[in-house]
Design an enzyme around this catalytic site. Structure first.
Site, short mmCIF file in Angstrom:
data_model
loop_
_atom_site.label_atom_id
_atom_site.label_comp_id
_atom_site.label_asym_id
_atom_site.label_seq_id
_atom_site.Cartn_x
_atom_site.Cartn_y
_atom_site.Cartn_z
N SER A 1 0.81 -1.21 0.00
CA SER A 1 0.00 0.00 0.00
C SER A 1 0.85 1.27 0.00
CB SER A 1 -0.97 -0.04 1.19
OG SER A 1 -1.92 0.97 1.11
N ASP B 1 9.19 5.64 -10.72
CA ASP B 1 8.62 6.20 -11.95
C ASP B 1 9.18 7.59 -12.27
OD1 ASP B 1 7.19 3.90 -12.02
OD2 ASP B 1 5.22 4.84 -12.21
N LYS C 1 -0.73 -4.13 -3.26
CA LYS C 1 -2.02 -3.58 -2.82
C LYS C 1 -2.15 -2.17 -3.38
CE LYS C 1 -4.76 -2.16 1.20
NZ LYS C 1 -4.90 -0.75 0.84
#
Length: 532
Positions: A300, A311, A325
């Site tokens: 999470s 990224d 998750k």
């Protein structure tokens, strides 16, 4: 409006508030509640069944318990992370997420049926009041706390209370063989989520976060400032075994590393509404090198940070594929103190990756995938991680990353144990849990003064767990368990863990984590990457 709707209206309003059903700062009740929460035959059927049981069933039935089971069963058919939390459990969860509780601030155990302080908690009122590890608390106000075989919950109820109220404690200090009274004022006691920070090398700091609570960002900033004062120009962020937490706090942590305007994540609900979260110009560590440690239990919020950095081509992600998750929950109060944590959206990394694993095979298979990773070999080799070309994404600098279930690290560190060894270790841990704490406390209780003038660094350098001490622990363990427990195969691990418990009881969690990290393969990999 029927009687049942009238009865449920406060609950409906509370749920709507929690769900953020707002237009222009007001609840969207331009239509009637019946219209907003439309009725249908299935809902009427459930309501009627509960009424029949309540009013007509031959025996008295606790309808609340039926409702609890019903709610739980409904949620189990949605997704693995929409859950029902009872009112009692919600209080504990809320404290954990708030990052504090009101009490006296001790970690205790019952030693020979007497409440004994194992350690005073940093930031709590017991330290200021002069309570020490090893003290016995004999009475709280007029309540005797020894010789009664009391449960921990009973003891906690005597010590906890409203903030700023006082409790009179009668203390016996074994070290000086004296009894005395302390009038202690209850206060908020921090539940730390940043559990350790220290320097790995002259310019490489280390911070471990075990969850993301309301206080985590403030704790992180304090730890980071401390490390920078010690010369940290680069940072290791340990998110291993971190299950996640509050989304806004997670965004604030990620913002510390990313330059103004960089996308951190975005969320999308079932109506297609997208909310984007960007970094600001307030980051305190935008220029330093960052290493993020993750493993198969990092989930999470931990994955949000790892994905945001990966990224944006910032830092190096080290470890093993994370849990997977990517669902966002919001607490919905049900009017009686209980809460439904309902999945309301999915989150995506800046490149558009959904990290959520599939749960089409049901919750059991979903949570048991950890064992499937053993069988597939992916915990031993990065080449065994299954990826789909359809879920391939590219970062601004051309690095290929994948969606479809967890963050795949940039640098893979295999699990050193085999499934068989881990199975044996889990079985061993189940047999010895709690006993190391007791053994170490008993040893310290006889010679605590020996270590009173030692610093953490001196203790870590000079204190050794000898073969004789390990043998003594083996005897203690066998006596307590009533059977011979063979731990010789794990002698090195046991020595390291026993020493860590010594450090935890004497110096706290920061030192405990340093000791556990000694010889850690991921830490060593980070130091290798940093120095080469």
């Amino acid at each position: 409006m029927n009687k049942r709707t009238q009865y449920l209206l406060p609950v409906i309003i509370a749920a709507a508030v929690a769900a953020g059903v707002f237009i222009g700062g007001k609840l969207n009740f331009s239509a009637s509640p019946e219209t907003l929460f439309s009725s249908n035959r299935s809902k009427d059927k459930l309501n009627r069944l509960i009424d029949y049981i309540d009013y007509e069933y031959v025996d008295n039935v606790n309808v609340d318990s039926i409702v609890d089971v019903t709610v739980t069963n409904i949620l189990e058919n949605l997704d693995p992370h929409s859950v029902y939390i009872s009112s009692d459990e919600e209080k504990r969860v809320a404290e954990n997420m708030q990052g504090d509780f009101v009490g006296v601030g001790i970690r205790f155990d019952m030693v020979n049926d007497t409440l004994t302080v194992i350690r005073t908690l940093e930031g709590g009122p017991s330290i200021a009041a002069g309570i020490k590890a090893g003290d016995r608390i004999l009475m709280a106000d007029s309540d005797t706390l020894y010789g009664k075989n009391m449960r921990n919950t009973q003891i906690i109820s005597k010590l906890k209370g409203t903030e700023a109220t006082s409790v009179k404690l009668k203390i016996y200090r074994k070290e000086t063989d004296e009894k005395f009274n302390i009038n202690l004022r209850r206060a908020k006691v921090p539940i730390k989520s940043v559990v350790a920070h220290y320097m790995l090398t002259d310019d490489l700091g280390y911070i471990k976060i075990n969850r993301f609570a309301e206080t985590t960002h403030d704790e992180f900033e304090a730890a980071l400032t401390s490390l920078q004062r010690q010369g940290a120009k680069n940072l290791t962020l340990d998110l291993r075994n971190n299950p996640g937490g509050i989304l806004d706090v997670t965004r604030d942590i990620a913002d510390e590393f990313l330059k103004d305007g960089k996308l951190i994540l975005f969320t999308k609900n079932k109506k297609g509404k997208i909310d984007k979260y960007y970094a600001t110009n307030e980051g305190d560590f935008e220029d330093g090198e960052i290493y993020v440690l993750i493993n198969e239990k990092s989930a999470s919020a931990s994955e949000i940070i790892a994905g945001a950095l990966q990224d944006n081509d910032k830092g190096v992600i080290v470890g093993r594929r994370s849990f997977g998750k990517g669902l966002v929950q919001r607490p919905m109060p049900l009017g009686d103190g209980s809460v439904v944590r309902l999945t309301i959206s999915r989150y995506y990394t800046p490149t558009g990756r959904s990290i959520q694993r599939s749960y089409k095979k049901g919750n059991n298979d979903y949570f048991d995938e950890y064992y499937e990773r053993f069988k597939s070999g992916e915990l031993k080799s990065m080449d065994s991680i299954k990826v789909a070309d359809s879920l391939k994404f590219e970062t601004p600098k051309g690095k290929i990353v994948y969606g479809g279930g967890g963050i795949i690290p940039d640098v893979f560190v295999p699990l050193s144990s085999t499934p068989e060894e881990l199975s044996l270790e889990r079985g061993l841990r189940a047999k010895i849990v709690g006993y190391i704490d007791d053994f170490v406390f008993n040893k310290l209780d006889t010679d605590r003064a020996t270590y009173s003038n030692m610093s953490l660094q001196e203790f870590m350098r000079d204190f050794k767990i000898s073969d004789e001490l390990l043998k003594e622990y083996t005897g203690f363990l066998s006596e307590m368990r009533g059977q011979r427990i063979y731990i010789e195969k794990y002698a090195d691990q046991m020595k390291r863990h026993i020493k860590a418990i010594y450090i935890e009881q004497l110096f706290g969690m920061n030192g405990y984590q340093q000791q556990l990290n000694y010889g850690d393969e991921m830490i060593e990999k980070v130091i290798e990457l940093h120095t080469n």
